[in-house]
Design a protein around this motif. Structure first.
Motif, PDB file in Angstrom:
ATOM      1  N   GLN A 108       0.963  -1.366  -0.061  1.00  0.00           N
ATOM      2  CA  GLN A 108       0.109  -0.115  -0.180  1.00  0.00           C
ATOM      3  C   GLN A 108       0.892   1.264   0.167  1.00  0.00           C
ATOM      4  N   ILE A 109       2.242   1.217   0.153  1.00  0.00           N
ATOM      5  CA  ILE A 109       2.971   2.191   0.120  1.00  0.00           C
ATOM      6  C   ILE A 109       4.286   1.697  -0.771  1.00  0.00           C
ATOM      7  N   ASN A 110       5.166   2.789  -1.256  1.00  0.00           N
ATOM      8  CA  ASN A 110       6.170   2.411  -2.203  1.00  0.00           C
ATOM      9  C   ASN A 110       7.355   1.657  -1.572  1.00  0.00           C
ATOM     10  N   GLY A 111       8.336   1.409  -2.281  1.00  0.00           N
ATOM     11  CA  GLY A 111       9.604   0.622  -1.670  1.00  0.00           C
ATOM     12  C   GLY A 111      10.253   1.321  -0.723  1.00  0.00           C
ATOM     13  N   THR A 180      22.285  -6.540   5.253  1.00  0.00           N
ATOM     14  CA  THR A 180      21.203  -5.337   5.534  1.00  0.00           C
ATOM     15  C   THR A 180      20.535  -4.814   4.001  1.00  0.00           C
ATOM     16  N   SER A 181      21.585  -4.703   3.191  1.00  0.00           N
ATOM     17  CA  SER A 181      20.907  -4.312   2.033  1.00  0.00           C
ATOM     18  C   SER A 181      19.944  -5.375   1.184  1.00  0.00           C
ATOM     19  N   LEU A 182      20.339  -6.684   1.261  1.00  0.00           N
ATOM     20  CA  LEU A 182      19.559  -7.693   0.731  1.00  0.00           C
ATOM     21  C   LEU A 182      18.272  -7.970   1.414  1.00  0.00           C
ATOM     22  N   MET A 183      18.316  -7.571   2.737  1.00  0.00           N
ATOM     23  CA  MET A 183      17.047  -7.708   3.375  1.00  0.00           C
ATOM     24  C   MET A 183      16.117  -6.451   2.804  1.00  0.00           C
ATOM     25  N   ARG A 184      16.735  -5.416   2.547  1.00  0.00           N
ATOM     26  CA  ARG A 184      15.925  -4.181   1.997  1.00  0.00           C
ATOM     27  C   ARG A 184      15.398  -4.738   0.710  1.00  0.00           C
ATOM     28  N   LYS A 185      16.440  -5.179  -0.109  1.00  0.00           N
ATOM     29  CA  LYS A 185      15.860  -5.820  -1.422  1.00  0.00           C
ATOM     30  C   LYS A 185      14.843  -6.733  -1.708  1.00  0.00           C
ATOM     31  N   MET A 186      14.745  -7.721  -0.624  1.00  0.00           N
ATOM     32  CA  MET A 186      13.809  -8.627  -0.403  1.00  0.00           C
ATOM     33  C   MET A 186      12.350  -8.060   0.044  1.00  0.00           C
ATOM     34  N   LEU A 187      12.421  -7.074   0.801  1.00  0.00           N
ATOM     35  CA  LEU A 187      11.184  -6.525   1.192  1.00  0.00           C
ATOM     36  C   LEU A 187      10.560  -5.738   0.158  1.00  0.00           C
ATOM     37  N   VAL A 188      11.503  -4.992  -0.703  1.00  0.00           N
ATOM     38  CA  VAL A 188      11.098  -4.102  -1.526  1.00  0.00           C
ATOM     39  C   VAL A 188      10.258  -4.831  -2.497  1.00  0.00           C
ATOM     40  N   ARG A 189      10.887  -6.331  -2.906  1.00  0.00           N
ATOM     41  CA  ARG A 189      10.388  -7.140  -3.776  1.00  0.00           C
ATOM     42  C   ARG A 189       9.070  -7.613  -3.484  1.00  0.00           C
TER      43      ARG A 189
END
Length: 208
Positions: A108-111, A180-189
């Protein structure tokens, strides 16, 4: 002020899922503390009491998890999003339920906003000509905790995640920074998948 979006309350199912997830995490924390006490205590009687308490905490975790599963199965909306999250390598049913509970704004919100809510967005620490390191700060600790192990699994079994992780290590990034950067990538995906699902269904998936 008139341009601000109207507040939309989360559904009763989502609120209950969040409350159950909080109780699950609390029982998990209590179990870890109890195990640590057991290691430090040499009194046999107290150790027996501690083992009983440990069994109680495990029972609370199991019962709470089962209730979360039943709640998800009974809701078409929750079940649809849960299935989407589980498509991501490294994420199972329990992780999906906890992630939905601690980040009900998924889709419901952007990445960038979802990463900020989870405390995974890097913030600059610059001053004048001095360019400082980027750090993550704030956000929802439980959401980050839930994502940590799935990312480690994805690094081992997902070729894309493994390639990115090794590439960042080769550029001198610390393992913790790369994870940490991959955690962010996974969440955004995941957020993008849920967003597309909500758009296709033409319904506000987690909101009454």
């Amino acid at each position: 002020i008139n341009d601000l979006p109207h507040y939309q309350p989360f559904s009763k199912d989502m609120i209950r899922l969040r409350d159950l997830a909080k109780r699950y995490m609390q029982a998990q924390k209590d179990l870890i503390r109890q195990k640590n006490r057991n290691r430090l205590c040499e009194d046999l009687f107290i150790n027996r009491l501690n083992r009983r308490l440990s069994r109680l905490h495990r029972h609370i975790m199991e019962a709470t998890y089962e209730e979360m599963v039943h709640l998800c199965d009974a809701s078409d909306q929750l079940r649809g999003i849960c299935e989407l999250i589980c498509r991501q390598k490294g994420i199972g049913l329990k992780t999906a339920l906890l992630l939905m509970a601690f980040l009900p704004e998924l889709g419901q919100i952007n990445g960038k906003k979802i990463a900020s809510l989870a405390g995974l967005a890097p913030y600059a620490h610059d001053s004048g000509r001095i360019k400082g390191k980027r750090y993550i700060q704030g956000g929802r600790f439980n959401a980050r905790k839930v994502l940590y192990m799935p990312v480690l699994v994805a690094i081992r079994h997902d070729a894309d995640f493994k390639r990115i992780y090794e590439d960042r290590l080769s550029k001198g990034k610390a393992p913790k920074v790369a994870i940490t950067s991959l955690m962010r990538k996974m969440l955004v995906r995941i957020n993008a998948r849920v967003r597309d699902h909500i758009r296709d269904q033409s319904i506000p998936q987690l909101i009454d």
